[in-house]
Design a protein around this motif. Structure first.
Motif, PDB file in Angstrom:
ATOM      1  N   THR A 194     -45.836  18.710   9.638  1.00  0.00           N
ATOM      2  CA  THR A 194     -45.621  20.110   8.900  1.00  0.00           C
ATOM      3  C   THR A 194     -47.092  20.421   8.295  1.00  0.00           C
ATOM      4  O   THR A 194     -47.643  21.380   8.702  1.00  0.00           O
ATOM      5  N   TRP A 219     -25.526  14.640   1.079  1.00  0.00           N
ATOM      6  CA  TRP A 219     -26.620  15.783   0.731  1.00  0.00           C
ATOM      7  C   TRP A 219     -26.949  15.718  -0.918  1.00  0.00           C
ATOM      8  O   TRP A 219     -28.095  15.557  -1.260  1.00  0.00           O
ATOM      9  N   ARG A 253     -30.628  14.426  -1.869  1.00  0.00           N
ATOM     10  CA  ARG A 253     -31.370  15.535  -2.501  1.00  0.00           C
ATOM     11  C   ARG A 253     -31.723  15.308  -3.871  1.00  0.00           C
ATOM     12  O   ARG A 253     -33.000  15.368  -4.185  1.00  0.00           O
ATOM     13  N   ARG A 290     -31.742  24.517  -0.840  1.00  0.00           N
ATOM     14  CA  ARG A 290     -32.351  23.806   0.176  1.00  0.00           C
ATOM     15  C   ARG A 290     -33.894  23.998   0.251  1.00  0.00           C
ATOM     16  O   ARG A 290     -34.486  23.524   1.245  1.00  0.00           O
ATOM     17  N   ARG A 316     -25.609  23.529   6.191  1.00  0.00           N
ATOM     18  CA  ARG A 316     -26.213  23.817   7.508  1.00  0.00           C
ATOM     19  C   ARG A 316     -25.157  23.921   8.551  1.00  0.00           C
ATOM     20  O   ARG A 316     -24.049  23.411   8.363  1.00  0.00           O
ATOM     21  N   GLY A 341     -40.182  14.437   6.828  1.00  0.00           N
ATOM     22  CA  GLY A 341     -40.480  16.120   6.498  1.00  0.00           C
ATOM     23  C   GLY A 341     -42.001  16.226   6.208  1.00  0.00           C
ATOM     24  O   GLY A 341     -42.433  17.454   6.518  1.00  0.00           O
ATOM     25  N   HIS A 394     -29.511  28.291   7.536  1.00  0.00           N
ATOM     26  CA  HIS A 394     -28.289  27.801   6.527  1.00  0.00           C
ATOM     27  C   HIS A 394     -27.168  28.115   7.043  1.00  0.00           C
ATOM     28  O   HIS A 394     -26.912  28.784   8.052  1.00  0.00           O
ATOM     29  N   LEU A 454     -42.722  27.071  10.261  1.00  0.00           N
ATOM     30  CA  LEU A 454     -41.551  27.179  10.670  1.00  0.00           C
ATOM     31  C   LEU A 454     -41.358  28.555  11.006  1.00  0.00           C
ATOM     32  O   LEU A 454     -40.504  29.189  10.309  1.00  0.00           O
ATOM     33  N   ILE A 497     -37.928  12.133   3.604  1.00  0.00           N
ATOM     34  CA  ILE A 497     -38.991  12.537   3.034  1.00  0.00           C
ATOM     35  C   ILE A 497     -40.355  12.272   3.739  1.00  0.00           C
ATOM     36  O   ILE A 497     -41.326  13.080   3.864  1.00  0.00           O
ATOM     37  N   HIS A 541     -35.679  28.549   1.001  1.00  0.00           N
ATOM     38  CA  HIS A 541     -34.753  29.304   0.104  1.00  0.00           C
ATOM     39  C   HIS A 541     -33.779  28.382  -0.859  1.00  0.00           C
ATOM     40  O   HIS A 541     -33.043  27.354  -0.173  1.00  0.00           O
ATOM     41  N   CYS A 599     -37.810  23.549   0.272  1.00  0.00           N
ATOM     42  CA  CYS A 599     -38.612  22.705   0.628  1.00  0.00           C
ATOM     43  C   CYS A 599     -38.863  21.624  -0.512  1.00  0.00           C
ATOM     44  O   CYS A 599     -39.719  22.116  -1.518  1.00  0.00           O
TER      45      CYS A 599
HETATM   46  C1  HEM Z   1     -46.532  22.953   5.616  1.00  0.00           C
HETATM   47  C2  HEM Z   1     -45.637  22.103   4.846  1.00  0.00           C
HETATM   48  C3  HEM Z   1     -44.283  22.297   4.924  1.00  0.00           C
HETATM   49  C4  HEM Z   1     -43.593  23.650   5.267  1.00  0.00           C
HETATM   50  C5  HEM Z   1     -44.168  24.888   5.617  1.00  0.00           C
HETATM   51  C6  HEM Z   1     -42.137  23.256   5.043  1.00  0.00           C
HETATM   52  C7  HEM Z   1     -41.140  23.886   5.154  1.00  0.00           C
HETATM   53  C8  HEM Z   1     -39.611  23.452   5.057  1.00  0.00           C
HETATM   54  C9  HEM Z   1     -38.555  24.553   5.364  1.00  0.00           C
HETATM   55  C10 HEM Z   1     -38.590  26.047   5.559  1.00  0.00           C
HETATM   56  C11 HEM Z   1     -37.394  23.835   4.932  1.00  0.00           C
HETATM   57  C12 HEM Z   1     -36.024  24.257   4.960  1.00  0.00           C
HETATM   58  C13 HEM Z   1     -35.704  24.989   3.658  1.00  0.00           C
HETATM   59  C14 HEM Z   1     -34.403  25.876   3.624  1.00  0.00           C
HETATM   60  O1  HEM Z   1     -33.457  25.196   4.247  1.00  0.00           O
HETATM   61  O2  HEM Z   1     -34.196  26.937   3.210  1.00  0.00           O
HETATM   62  C15 HEM Z   1     -37.773  22.529   4.524  1.00  0.00           C
HETATM   63  C16 HEM Z   1     -36.907  21.502   4.276  1.00  0.00           C
HETATM   64  C17 HEM Z   1     -37.420  20.113   3.927  1.00  0.00           C
HETATM   65  N1  HEM Z   1     -38.694  19.679   3.679  1.00  0.00           N
HETATM   66 FE1  HEM Z   1     -40.387  20.581   4.109  1.00  0.00          FE
HETATM   67  N2  HEM Z   1     -42.082  21.835   4.411  1.00  0.00           N
HETATM   68  C18 HEM Z   1     -43.468  21.361   4.493  1.00  0.00           C
HETATM   69  C19 HEM Z   1     -43.779  19.900   4.115  1.00  0.00           C
HETATM   70  C20 HEM Z   1     -42.881  19.064   3.688  1.00  0.00           C
HETATM   71  C21 HEM Z   1     -43.162  18.009   3.087  1.00  0.00           C
HETATM   72  C22 HEM Z   1     -44.675  17.432   2.766  1.00  0.00           C
HETATM   73  C23 HEM Z   1     -42.184  17.249   2.656  1.00  0.00           C
HETATM   74  C24 HEM Z   1     -42.133  15.600   2.155  1.00  0.00           C
HETATM   75  C25 HEM Z   1     -42.995  15.053   1.398  1.00  0.00           C
HETATM   76  C26 HEM Z   1     -41.088  17.708   3.041  1.00  0.00           C
HETATM   77  C27 HEM Z   1     -39.674  17.522   3.000  1.00  0.00           C
HETATM   78  C28 HEM Z   1     -38.676  18.492   3.392  1.00  0.00           C
HETATM   79  C29 HEM Z   1     -37.117  17.880   3.161  1.00  0.00           C
HETATM   80  C30 HEM Z   1     -36.689  16.452   2.861  1.00  0.00           C
HETATM   81  C31 HEM Z   1     -36.487  19.000   3.765  1.00  0.00           C
HETATM   82  C32 HEM Z   1     -35.017  19.086   3.608  1.00  0.00           C
HETATM   83  C33 HEM Z   1     -34.609  19.659   2.496  1.00  0.00           C
HETATM   84  C34 HEM Z   1     -33.022  20.016   2.442  1.00  0.00           C
HETATM   85  O3  HEM Z   1     -32.350  20.171   3.655  1.00  0.00           O
HETATM   86  O4  HEM Z   1     -32.148  19.933   1.387  1.00  0.00           O
HETATM   87  N3  HEM Z   1     -41.502  18.956   3.482  1.00  0.00           N
HETATM   88  N4  HEM Z   1     -39.283  22.127   4.545  1.00  0.00           N
END
Ligand code: HEM
Length: 542
Positions: free
Chosen positions: A315, A137, A141, A455, A113, A311, A382, A376, A308, A452, A457
């Protein structure tokens, strides 16, 4: 020595001036050096709009709804182009296949990031979404992915079902508070699943909703490009706190977040291993029971769990708000969804997750809403850790990679008539997006709305279950209509009026909810109450 004593004798105001000028000069030199970076032989620079020396395109990038401008530039410069801002290269991607080539297939170098200084400071560098590609991370992760595995998520379905039903009851009684009811549903599932807490209905729930939503709102607010000078001039981090108000603010916020989040984990350390098969272990209990397996210390686990919890906040409820809005805008689709639910579920019982395979129209409307109004919209950045060449174009080490979801999900080669809301694109064989069997497709697996590569989701499966249960329960029990004013005239709903920050949410709108058939609300209320009481009883006896 002479220089040191001269500095020490200088007045505080002059000292600030000297430090600031010094830092600015170093930024200018660094930007200049970075701009002069050599391109490998045989490679060419990516196309993109011309910028100014040093500042590059920084002042042409809007700080709100940037994805709309990124799409305009994409239409002009192609599916991958670059921008410059203070010596940093920004690579914007508008096509799924390119995002996959770089962020997934070359994930070994495209999973970092960009440095996000303020989000890091207010979460003690523990917020997983903003974490660099480092040891923390990897460990956090691994833990997160394991906790959100298919089998663990399966165990959360009863709680998801109870909260979806409670949300419908609350929404029908008090539709003006809809954002709170939608948030509450997700938060109460998380608090149980992550921390093992079964809370009584009422004020204690509010404390949790405000606690975690406040954390995420702060992360989002401080991450707005341009909000803090330190993001452009990292050297400001070396200023003492009395000279740097951002440091004081960060200190207060990190304490506020910690004071709410840490006790959630600590209350679990007093509980023993649960022996109730119907009471799955919470994530924090799983950690505490096998601490050495996870290689995270007591501070890190607080932030990993909060990532978590955070996140999930904001959303799914944003996606639900868009679904409600779309039901007002497209009443024909509401009717099609309700007809399908009526055929499969009927009048006698409530929808359940097992109905999902028989309800492709429900899934198609959810997926199309997430395509047409991505949560988003600008994607999640990234960063690349090595110089790279893609299709002959040079991508410099340290470049920020923006997979612009607004463009990717509006790519006409993939989505015919992409600007229109068309759930049929997932249901009819004449569309490129159609896939069989309809018992399985459409679904959200590998959907770019969730990002993608390494990373991606980790909450995708939770979201799939939550949205299905909430949306099908809502349309089984009620009709959603445009609100009417005191003269009986329909209140207008703007076609596109969303916030311009990273989680792009519909701005407050008015709608009406009515019970579809007498008795449905009562059935739903009784079921939600009975299940909630059973959960409380089981948790007290465990
Ligand atoms: C409509 C629902 C959701 C959408 C559209 C969404 C979308 C995303 C996107 C686009 C990313 C970044 C991915 C990337 O960097 O390529 C992300 C990361 C993340 N999401 Fe979600 N998310 C949703 C729901 C959730 C839920 C329900 C949780 C937990 C239970 C969650 C936990 C996380 C976490 C922890 C990350 C960070 C991952 C990392 O950086 O390694 N998300 N999400």
């Amino acid at each position: 020595m002479a220089l040191l004593s001269a500095i020490l004798e200088t007045s505080p105001t002059r000292l600030v001036l000297i430090v600031t000028v010094g830092i600015l000069l170093s930024v200018i030199v660094r930007s200049f050096l970075r701009e002069k970076k050599t391109i490998p032989k045989g490679a060419k620079p990516l196309p993109g709009p011309k910028g100014w020396p040093i500042v590059g395109n920084a002042f042409s990038i809007p700080n709100s709804h940037a994805w709309l401008k990124f799409k305009e530039w994409g239409d002009e410069y192609g599916p991958i182009y670059q921008l410059q801002a203070f010596g940093t290269t920004l690579v914007v991607i508008s096509k799924e296949s390119i995002a996959n080539d770089l962020l997934s297939l070359r994930g070994a170098i495209y999973s970092d990031r960009p440095p996000l200084i303020m989000p890091g400071l207010i979460s003690d560098n523990g917020f997983l979404g903003a974490a660099r590609w480092d040891s923390y991370w990897r460990r956090a992760r691994k833990f997160t992915q394991s906790m959100l595995s298919t089998s663990n998520i399966q165990q959360s379905i009863p709680k998801q079902t109870t909260e979806a039903r409670q949300m419908v009851v609350d929404l029908m009684k008090d539709p003006d508070e809809y954002t709170y009811w939608l948030e509450r549903a997700g938060v109460m599932v998380s608090i149980k699943q992550i921390y093992g807490l079964d809370e009584e209905r009422g004020p204690v729930e509010k404390k949790h909703v405000h606690g975690i939503c406040g954390f995420m709102e702060n992360i989002e607010r401080v991450a707005i490009p341009g909000a803090y000078l330190v993001e452009f001039i990292p050297g400001l981090l070396h200023l003492p706190t009395w000279l740097a108000p951002f440091k004081k603010e960060a200190k207060q916020l990190v304490k506020q977040h910690w004071d709410y989040l840490a006790p959630l984990v600590q209350t679990q350390s007093t509980k023993s291993k649960t022996n109730h098969p119907e009471q799955p272990e919470s994530f924090s209990q799983r950690f505490l029971n096998n601490k050495k397996d996870w290689n995270l210390d007591d501070r890190e686990i607080v932030w990993a769990l909060a990532s978590i919890y955070g996140g999930a906040a904001g959303t799914s409820s944003t996606a639900m708000q868009s679904l409600i809005l779309n039901m007002c805008l497209f009443p024909d689709w509401q009717k099609r969804v309700q007809d399908e639910i009526e055929r499969v579920v009927g009048n006698e019982r409530l929808p359940e997750f097992n109905d999902s395979s028989s309800l492709p129209t429900v899934r198609a409307v959810i997926k199309e809403t997430m395509r047409w109004r991505p949560v988003l919209s600008g994607g999640f950045p990234h960063s690349v850790t090595k110089d790279d060449v893609y299709e002959g174009y040079h991508i410099p080490k340290g470049a920020v990679i923006m997979p612009n979801q607004w463009s990717i999900l509006r790519d006409e080669e993939q989505y015919q008539d992409a600007d229109s809301f068309k759930p049929e694109r997932w249901l009819e064989p004449s569309y490129l997006t159609y896939q069989e069997p309809l018992t399985e497709y459409p679904n959200l697996k590998r959907f770019v709305a969730f990002g993608h590569g390494r990373r991606i989701c980790p909450g995708l499966e939770v979201t799939e279950k939550a949205l299905f249960l909430q949306f099908s329960s809502l349309l089984w029990a009620c009709n959603i209509n445009r609100a009417r004013d005191s003269a009986g005239k329909e209140v207008d709903i703007p076609f596109y009026d969303y916030t311009g920050v990273s989680i792009s949410t519909p701005r407050k709108f008015r709608f009406a909810v009515e019970e579809r058939e007498a008795g449905r609300l009562k059935l739903m209320e009784e079921a939600a109450l009975k299940d909630h009481r059973a959960e409380l009883a089981a948790s007290k006896s465990s």
